[in-house]
Design a protein around this motif. Structure first.
Motif, short mmCIF file in Angstrom:
data_model
loop_
_atom_site.label_atom_id
_atom_site.label_comp_id
_atom_site.label_asym_id
_atom_site.label_seq_id
_atom_site.Cartn_x
_atom_site.Cartn_y
_atom_site.Cartn_z
N LYS A 163 -23.77 92.04 84.70
CA LYS A 163 -22.99 92.97 85.52
C LYS A 163 -22.74 94.30 84.82
N GLU A 164 -22.29 94.25 83.56
CA GLU A 164 -21.99 95.46 82.79
C GLU A 164 -22.53 95.28 81.37
N PRO A 165 -23.80 95.56 81.16
CA PRO A 165 -24.45 95.29 79.87
C PRO A 165 -23.77 95.96 78.68
N LYS A 166 -23.33 97.20 78.84
CA LYS A 166 -22.70 97.90 77.70
C LYS A 166 -21.40 97.22 77.30
N ALA A 219 -32.38 102.58 87.57
CA ALA A 219 -32.87 102.91 86.22
C ALA A 219 -31.89 103.81 85.49
N ILE A 220 -31.29 104.75 86.20
CA ILE A 220 -30.29 105.63 85.59
C ILE A 220 -29.09 104.83 85.14
N GLN A 221 -28.73 103.83 85.93
CA GLN A 221 -27.56 102.99 85.60
C GLN A 221 -27.73 102.31 84.24
N PHE A 222 -28.97 101.89 83.94
CA PHE A 222 -29.21 101.18 82.68
C PHE A 222 -29.94 102.03 81.65
N GLN A 223 -30.01 103.36 81.90
CA GLN A 223 -30.67 104.28 80.98
C GLN A 223 -32.10 103.83 80.68
N ASP A 224 -32.77 103.40 81.74
CA ASP A 224 -34.15 102.91 81.64
C ASP A 224 -35.09 104.10 81.85
N ASN A 225 -35.52 104.71 80.75
CA ASN A 225 -36.34 105.94 80.84
C ASN A 225 -37.65 105.71 81.58
N VAL A 229 -42.07 113.78 83.55
CA VAL A 229 -42.65 114.23 82.27
C VAL A 229 -41.68 114.00 81.13
N GLU A 230 -40.43 114.39 81.33
CA GLU A 230 -39.42 114.25 80.27
C GLU A 230 -39.24 112.79 79.86
N ASN A 231 -39.19 111.88 80.82
CA ASN A 231 -38.93 110.48 80.50
C ASN A 231 -40.16 109.74 80.02
N PHE A 232 -41.35 110.08 80.53
CA PHE A 232 -42.57 109.49 79.98
C PHE A 232 -42.77 109.92 78.54
N ARG A 233 -42.37 111.17 78.23
CA ARG A 233 -42.45 111.64 76.84
C ARG A 233 -41.57 110.79 75.93
N LYS A 234 -40.37 110.44 76.42
CA LYS A 234 -39.44 109.65 75.61
C LYS A 234 -39.97 108.26 75.31
N VAL A 235 -40.58 107.61 76.32
CA VAL A 235 -41.03 106.23 76.12
C VAL A 235 -42.43 106.16 75.53
N GLY A 236 -43.13 107.29 75.41
CA GLY A 236 -44.43 107.30 74.76
C GLY A 236 -45.56 106.74 75.60
N LYS A 237 -45.44 106.77 76.91
CA LYS A 237 -46.51 106.30 77.79
C LYS A 237 -47.50 107.44 77.99
#
Length: 657
Positions: A54-57, A271-277, A308-316
């Protein structure tokens, strides 16, 4: 390695969490702040389990507080469990090294206390870390160790989880048929146990496998089932994957773009909720394509930038490349060509690292075309575009080469010009310095007039022989002082006016003694600051000597020498150099009468001294850019010679060079 393929089970892998009713939360919160460490530790752990999905953090924070407390009270079993739970969190973001760190620590304690459940749990999670690192053999080895323990314990739930994990391995290896078999085994076990997260995950993975096999009807059946379960039980991480895959099917297979857009927007929010880039990047990339289909370039640009910004972060890299390509096309279509150019270098770098030569043509196409629908044009038009692009690239390359060569040659030329000027100035300085040294040595020899020295010594001897001891001592003292001043001044390029006048006065005083005070002198500086203005040394002395010996001495009495100095330019803040005008006036017999009487070698000495002075002044003028001038004027009174006037204009300085 596709993170979404194997991360679906890891949020509950190898452990049974305690799911509690909401009405018990208040009592647990009270126990979590209890003074009893054991009660507090148990409450923190159960609360962490409750908030896990429910609230991972919040769950992670509770586990870490509990871990600190477990270490303090030395409860190794709880410490082992909490290390394992914290390690599970890093499965979500595929941080393999962090998983290995916490799970190895958990395994170490589990082996020490002999807890088979947590030994198996650690092996399973270590297998997850190796799976992330794409070390499949090491992953399978650790999973099998865990499975043997689960079978021995008859722990069906964790056996099901292991089957699901093996299914994920085969998804990663693209063996989708084998992956479906393992996920179906897991699904049957979780259904029998009524373990909702496991059942939802195995259902979702089965749908993904059918999607990869392009069996879309079966895929939608499983994905919709998984989506419904996740929504009912707030399994938002699994729900994010389900909505993304449903969106892809609606977009690619059914061409139902409105429905796809709804699924992608929901995916982004989760995805934003769990900071899933990666989830943010995938959903925005797809939303950008839908925006382009609706001719909304500005919205497409916003989505592609996020992708682009988030793919850059995850290295895909491949997805990163595609996102940049689409962003450039959207910018071109909107007429934002300058902004599009900013992404070209980044695109080329990615292209060199992940694409073949055939993909390079596509990159060059994006750099020169403004048409985002290039794929739909005829092959003939594409070939024409590529030829134009190659010509343009070749042209740009040639221009760059030309300017590079031109710039290089210009730099080399400027360097040699600078170097030539530097050595020219250095040689000029050395030449002037050498000439100056030579002139100073010659002037020193001229100043040390042997006749003057001889006459001075004779005068001293005369005083001694006449028992004029006091006069001889005074004369000798003044003579030695004058010699020392001449020697000291000869080593300097410029000296202050005061020092030069002191030396002149010492010289004139000696000559007065020698000629029995037959002449007098006056020095006038006209309010010049004698302690600031500087002139070359030993310039005026030869002219005064000449006036005494050839103008005043023959006159025998009432002789007078005047030295008058004026400034031609005042010393100011931004002015270093100027000109001093020196007038040396005597009331002697004049040059014509003197030349008739004078047949002594001193005549040659005076001519040499005058020549050396002119050379020195010319040398200083070359440095200071100020001219010098020496003029000699005969004075007459009633047509009778009444003396000589010498005018000297010479450079002076406050702070030489």
């Amino acid at each position: 390695m596709k993170l979404s393929f194997y991360s679906l089970f890891v949020m509950f892998v190898f452990l049974s969490f305690q799911f509690i009713e909401a009405q018990n939360i208040d009592s647990l919160n009270i126990k979590a702040v209890s003074s009893n460490d054991t009660n507090r530790l148990n409450a923190l752990g159960v609360l962490g389990d409750y908030y896990y999905y429910k609230e991972p953090k919040k769950s992670d924070s509770l586990y870490r507080v509990a871990l600190t407390l477990a270490k303090e009270i030395k409860n190794e079993l709880e410490e082992c469990k909490l290390l394992s739970y914290i390690g599970l969190r890093f499965n979500e973001t595929a941080q393999a090294d962090s998983i290995l760190y916490y799970q190895n620590k958990s395994l170490e304690i589990a082996l020490k206390i002999g807890d088979s459940a947590f030994i198996a749990s650690a092996y399973g999670n270590i297998g997850n870390a190796f799976l992330i690192k794409e070390r499949h053999d090491d992953a399978i080895e650790n999973y099998n160790k865990a499975l043997l323990i689960f079978e021995k314990q008859r722990n069906l739930r964790l056996q099901g989880t292991t089957y699901g994990t093996f299914g994920n391995i085969y998804i990663d290896l693209k063996d989708y048929e084998q992956a479906i078999l393992y996920n179906q085994k897991a699904k049957e076990i979780f259904k029998a146990l009524n373990f909702i997260p496991g059942y939802a995950s195995s259902t979702l993975n089965t749908g993904i496998c059918y999607q990869r096999l392009e069996k879309y009807e079966e895929a939608i059946q499983y994905l919709e089932e998984a989506k419904t379960i996740c929504e009912e039980h707030s399994l938002n991480r699994l729900l994010r994957v389900a909505t993304l895959q449903l969106g892809n099917i609606n977009y690619n297979y059914y061409k139902n773009y409105d429905q796809a857009k709804i699924q992608y927007e929901k995916t982004e929010a989760l995805a934003i909720q769990f900071q899933d880039n990666e989830g943010i990047a995938q959903s925005n990339y797809s939303l950008g394509k839908i925006a382009l289909l609706n001719n909304d370039s500005n919205k497409a640009i916003l989505h592609y930038r996020k992708a682009v910004e988030n793919f850059r972060k995850v290295g895909k890299k491949e997805a990163y490349y595609n996102a940049i390509s689409e962003l450039i096309s959207a910018l071109k279509k909107s007429g934002k060509n300058n902004e599009a150019i900013m992404y070209y270098d980044e695109l080329i770098t990615l292209n060199d690292s992940i694409f073949s030569e055939s993909s390079r043509a596509k990159t060059l196409e994006l750099m020169t075309t403004f048409d985002v629908s290039q794929k739909n044009k005829e092959i003939e038009i594409q070939n024409l575009k590529l030829e134009q692009q190659d010509l343009e690239i070749a042209k740009q390359r040639n221009i760059r080469i030309f300017f590079s060569v031109f710039s290089g040659l210009l730099i080399i030329l400027l360097y040699f010009v600078w170097r030539s000027n530097k050595y020219k100035k250095l040689n000029q300085y050395n030449r002037i310095k050498s000439k100056r040294f030579e002139l100073e040595q010659r002037l020193l020899r001229s100043q040390m007039n042997p006749h003057f020295i001889f006459n001075a010594l004779n005068s001293i001897q005369s005083y001694v022989s006449e028992n004029k001891t006091m006069d001889s001592e005074i004369y000798l003292s003044r003579f030695s002082h004058l010699m020392r001043q001449i020697l000291e001044h000869s080593q300097e390029e410029f000296i202050i006016l005061k020092d030069d006048f002191n030396a002149l006065e010492a010289y004139v005083n000696l000559e007065q003694l020698r000629f029995e005070n037959s002449f007098d002198y006056k020095f006038n500086t006209n309010d010049i600051d004698e302690s600031i203005a500087m002139i070359p040394p030993m310039i005026l002395q030869p002219f005064i000597e000449n006036a005494i010996l050839h103008g005043l001495e023959p006159k025998k009495s009432e002789g007078l020498i005047k030295v008058d100095i004026k400034m031609k330019k005042a010393i100011q803040n931004n002015m270093t150099y100027g000109v001093l005008i020196c007038n040396i006036i005597d009331n002697g017999i004049g040059r014509e009468a003197a030349s008739k009487k004078d047949t002594s070698p001193n005549r040659e000495h005076v001519s040499l001294a005058l020549k050396l002075i002119k050379e020195r002044l010319a040398n200083y003028s070359e440095i200071t850019n100020e001219t010098y001038q020496i003029t000699i004027e005969d004075l007459y009174e009633n047509n009778i010679a009444s003396g000589t006037k010498i005018n000297i204009e010479m450079p002076y300085t406050q702070d030489l060079l």
